[in-house]
Design an enzyme around this catalytic site. Sequence first.
Site, mmCIF file in Angstrom:
data_model
loop_
_atom_site.group_PDB
_atom_site.id
_atom_site.type_symbol
_atom_site.label_atom_id
_atom_site.label_comp_id
_atom_site.label_asym_id
_atom_site.label_seq_id
_atom_site.Cartn_x
_atom_site.Cartn_y
_atom_site.Cartn_z
ATOM 1 N N HIS A 200 0.823 -1.214 0.000
ATOM 2 C CA HIS A 200 0.000 0.000 0.000
ATOM 3 C C HIS A 200 0.852 1.257 0.000
ATOM 4 O O HIS A 200 0.454 2.290 -0.525
ATOM 5 C CB HIS A 200 -1.006 -0.041 1.142
ATOM 6 C CG HIS A 200 -2.122 -0.981 0.847
ATOM 7 N ND1 HIS A 200 -2.115 -2.286 1.264
ATOM 8 C CD2 HIS A 200 -3.232 -0.817 0.079
ATOM 9 C CE1 HIS A 200 -3.200 -2.885 0.796
ATOM 10 N NE2 HIS A 200 -3.899 -2.027 0.086
ATOM 11 N N ARG A 307 -10.444 4.243 -1.814
ATOM 12 C CA ARG A 307 -9.981 3.435 -0.677
ATOM 13 C C ARG A 307 -10.297 4.198 0.609
ATOM 14 O O ARG A 307 -9.466 4.915 1.149
ATOM 15 C CB ARG A 307 -8.475 3.183 -0.782
ATOM 16 C CG ARG A 307 -8.079 2.212 -1.887
ATOM 17 C CD ARG A 307 -6.572 1.968 -1.855
ATOM 18 N NE ARG A 307 -6.164 0.801 -2.609
ATOM 19 C CZ ARG A 307 -5.699 0.829 -3.863
ATOM 20 N NH1 ARG A 307 -5.581 1.961 -4.499
ATOM 21 N NH2 ARG A 307 -5.336 -0.292 -4.450
ATOM 22 N N ARG A 345 -15.274 2.116 -1.567
ATOM 23 C CA ARG A 345 -15.037 0.806 -0.959
ATOM 24 C C ARG A 345 -15.057 0.960 0.554
ATOM 25 O O ARG A 345 -14.450 1.882 1.096
ATOM 26 C CB ARG A 345 -13.684 0.245 -1.406
ATOM 27 C CG ARG A 345 -13.458 -1.144 -0.822
ATOM 28 C CD ARG A 345 -12.166 -1.731 -1.280
ATOM 29 N NE ARG A 345 -11.018 -1.050 -0.708
ATOM 30 C CZ ARG A 345 -9.763 -1.369 -0.991
ATOM 31 N NH1 ARG A 345 -9.520 -2.334 -1.861
ATOM 32 N NH2 ARG A 345 -8.759 -0.743 -0.428
ATOM 33 N N GLU A 448 -10.925 -10.761 -4.729
ATOM 34 C CA GLU A 448 -9.490 -10.652 -4.433
ATOM 35 C C GLU A 448 -8.985 -11.814 -3.587
ATOM 36 O O GLU A 448 -7.828 -11.845 -3.182
ATOM 37 C CB GLU A 448 -9.166 -9.307 -3.779
ATOM 38 C CG GLU A 448 -10.000 -8.932 -2.591
ATOM 39 C CD GLU A 448 -9.694 -7.533 -2.060
ATOM 40 O OE1 GLU A 448 -8.659 -6.947 -2.424
ATOM 41 O OE2 GLU A 448 -10.497 -7.031 -1.262
ATOM 42 N N ASN A 471 -4.186 -7.088 -6.801
ATOM 43 C CA ASN A 471 -3.058 -7.012 -5.860
ATOM 44 C C ASN A 471 -3.158 -8.130 -4.823
ATOM 45 O O ASN A 471 -2.195 -8.852 -4.551
ATOM 46 C CB ASN A 471 -3.044 -5.667 -5.133
ATOM 47 C CG ASN A 471 -3.046 -4.507 -6.102
ATOM 48 O OD1 ASN A 471 -2.627 -4.665 -7.233
ATOM 49 N ND2 ASN A 471 -3.522 -3.358 -5.662
ATOM 50 N N ARG A 482 2.550 -9.415 -0.544
ATOM 51 C CA ARG A 482 2.728 -8.350 -1.542
ATOM 52 C C ARG A 482 3.651 -7.237 -1.059
ATOM 53 O O ARG A 482 4.130 -6.433 -1.848
ATOM 54 C CB ARG A 482 1.358 -7.772 -1.938
ATOM 55 C CG ARG A 482 0.608 -7.151 -0.789
ATOM 56 C CD ARG A 482 -0.845 -6.869 -1.123
ATOM 57 N NE ARG A 482 -1.056 -5.525 -1.610
ATOM 58 C CZ ARG A 482 -2.249 -4.961 -1.756
ATOM 59 N NH1 ARG A 482 -3.344 -5.654 -1.449
ATOM 60 N NH2 ARG A 482 -2.377 -3.739 -2.194
ATOM 61 N N CYS A 519 -9.452 -3.330 -10.542
ATOM 62 C CA CYS A 519 -9.028 -2.105 -9.849
ATOM 63 C C CYS A 519 -7.679 -2.292 -9.157
ATOM 64 O O CYS A 519 -7.212 -1.395 -8.468
ATOM 65 C CB CYS A 519 -10.088 -1.634 -8.860
ATOM 66 S SG CYS A 519 -10.359 -2.796 -7.519
HETATM 67 C C1 PEP Z 1 -6.416 -5.107 -4.690
HETATM 68 O O1 PEP Z 1 -6.209 -5.915 -3.780
HETATM 69 O O2 PEP Z 1 -6.103 -5.323 -5.876
HETATM 70 C C2 PEP Z 1 -7.043 -3.803 -4.406
HETATM 71 C C3 PEP Z 1 -7.402 -2.988 -5.362
HETATM 72 O O3 PEP Z 1 -7.185 -3.453 -3.110
HETATM 73 P P1 PEP Z 1 -5.963 -2.946 -2.184
HETATM 74 O O4 PEP Z 1 -4.777 -2.762 -3.072
HETATM 75 O O5 PEP Z 1 -6.401 -1.701 -1.538
HETATM 76 O O6 PEP Z 1 -5.804 -4.083 -1.230
HETATM 77 MG MG MG Z 2 -7.150 -5.615 -1.842
#
Ligand code: PEP
Ligand code: MG
Length: 588
Positions: A200, A307, A345, A448, A471, A482, A519
């Site tokens: 993030h 977000r 979201r 996700e 992600n 990640r 997204c």
């Molecule tokens: C994702 O997981 O791809 C997403 C868009 O949400 P975040 O990156 O905020 O976890």
């Molecule tokens: Mg996510």
Amino acid sequence: MTLAIHGLVVSRGIAIGRAVLAASSHLDVSHYYITPEQVGSEVRRLVVARDAVVDEITRLQAGMSRDTPRDLVALLDVHVMLLQDDTLAQAIKGWITDRLYNAEWALVSQLDVLVRQFDEMDDPYLRERKADLEQVVERMLRHMRGAPSPVAPPAPAVRAGAPDDGLVLVAHDLSPADMLQFKHSVFSGFITDVGGKTSHTAIVARSMDIPAVVGVRTASELIKPDDCVIIDGNAGVVIVDPSEAMLDEYRYKQKQGEIERQSLARLRHTPAVTLDGHAVELLANIELPGDTSGARRSGAAGVGLFRSEFLFMGRGGRALPDEQEQYEAYSQAVLGMNGLPVTIRTIDVGADKPLDSGGLRELQPQTHLNPALGLRAIRWCLAEPAMFLTQLRAILRAAALGPVNLLIPMLAHAREIRQTLALIEEARQQLKRQGQPCGPVRLGAMIEIPAAALTLPVFLRHFDFLSIGTNDLIQYTLAIDRADETVAELYDPLHPAVLGLVAATIRACAEAGKPVSVCGEMAGDASMTRLLLGLGLRSFSMHPAQILAIKQEILRSDAAKLKPWAEAVLASETPAELLAKGRAGSGV
Ligand code: PEP
Ligand code: MG
């Protein structure tokens, strides 16, 4: 001596500047510049915290029984000594008065300096005093967290000695909340030791559209304050103390990049339509309501991902935003988009997005060994229904002002879907009873977690649209953190398993006649655009800065031709190779 260090590409472009070190190695503190008028009050915060900790330890010592181990008594004596050490106090004060660092930043900056010195000591007894110092600093920080901190002002306009090129921020790690505070700062680039491409922190850096490299492992050790640094965001390389010739070369590359950007700007009003006539929706990802101006400027057709958790972070000890504060933030976003849809979201805290303030500790999702697999996002919301209902009411009220989509993160179980829908209905009824106006919302679920991608009919039954969060989908499919640069090599958007889940979701939505978008960061990666188009995707949500580059790819693509090629990529054992061939001019 010139030094080149490699990391991971996060945000493209070249930045050249003097290094500013954000010294918090592992302590989660805010970093911001204060104004010269705030120096006195900032030093006072430091003194108050120090006195409070001395008081705390003295009381602790007074309450100790006779059989308390002597070692512990001695240790506390050392802590008091450190706190009362005038040289240390002056050094910390120096960071505030000379550098205009906020008190917490000053504290951890001095800690870092001393930790380096301790690490170099031969005497094991003295080396151990490092831990004492860290504990004392942590105690002070805890006290300071209770006190309200000023909202981050921009960095000082010009720091003495700063070259025209500007300042680049170097840190071991930065929390997403820190990044948010730097969002409107003067830094022209970022470097961190840790972090993955889709952590993030990296995502916020990308949203700022300035060059950044993460996972540079030793950067904060090798780079010293005020070193001249080049960040090559295109290659993921950091050059420290470059020669004049190198500086010239990179300044030239910087200019070239600027020219390319300007030429892309001409596409702003061009509709995103493929060569064979397929219209593609390009949406913006935002973190704060004020980001809608950037979204509008980029020509986004709406916000595909707001977000909202960023409203809950970096609050410096203030309570969570109440319904009114949230309503105002969501309203600002809705009004800011001027009739275009805004997808809000619901809060997705946990894992690498912690709530950061001491005052909220009782509400903080508990951190366990695997926080990404823990009480995160919707799981936490369902465990804290009062907090969740507050957010839902605020969103439903804002929906009276313009088109709003309500997006739920991290769902995996039908049970969670049912609970969520029940709470949305309850929030609506509460507003009705209060006579508060609220608007309609389209309901969406993030796909996700692999379990969600493998049970799509359940999701399609209950939701109006789906949004693929690549992600996390990559993270959970491949069991790769990640945010961990040590396994970044294995974090592969092109793994056949990931592509299979993305393709299946797009296909299932098409069959059900329901909209789907991506997204995650994959949507803003121009090297993936053709593949996603070939798989049938017609809605992409990304940071505003990426929209025009993606539009350019779309304008050059023929969706019908891409389809069989995308299917071949999907069936391949090595999709990356086929993708590379496709880009090398095989007609697709
Ligand atoms: C994702 O997981 O791809 C997403 C868009 O949400 P975040 O990156 O905020 O976890
Ligand atoms: Mg996510």
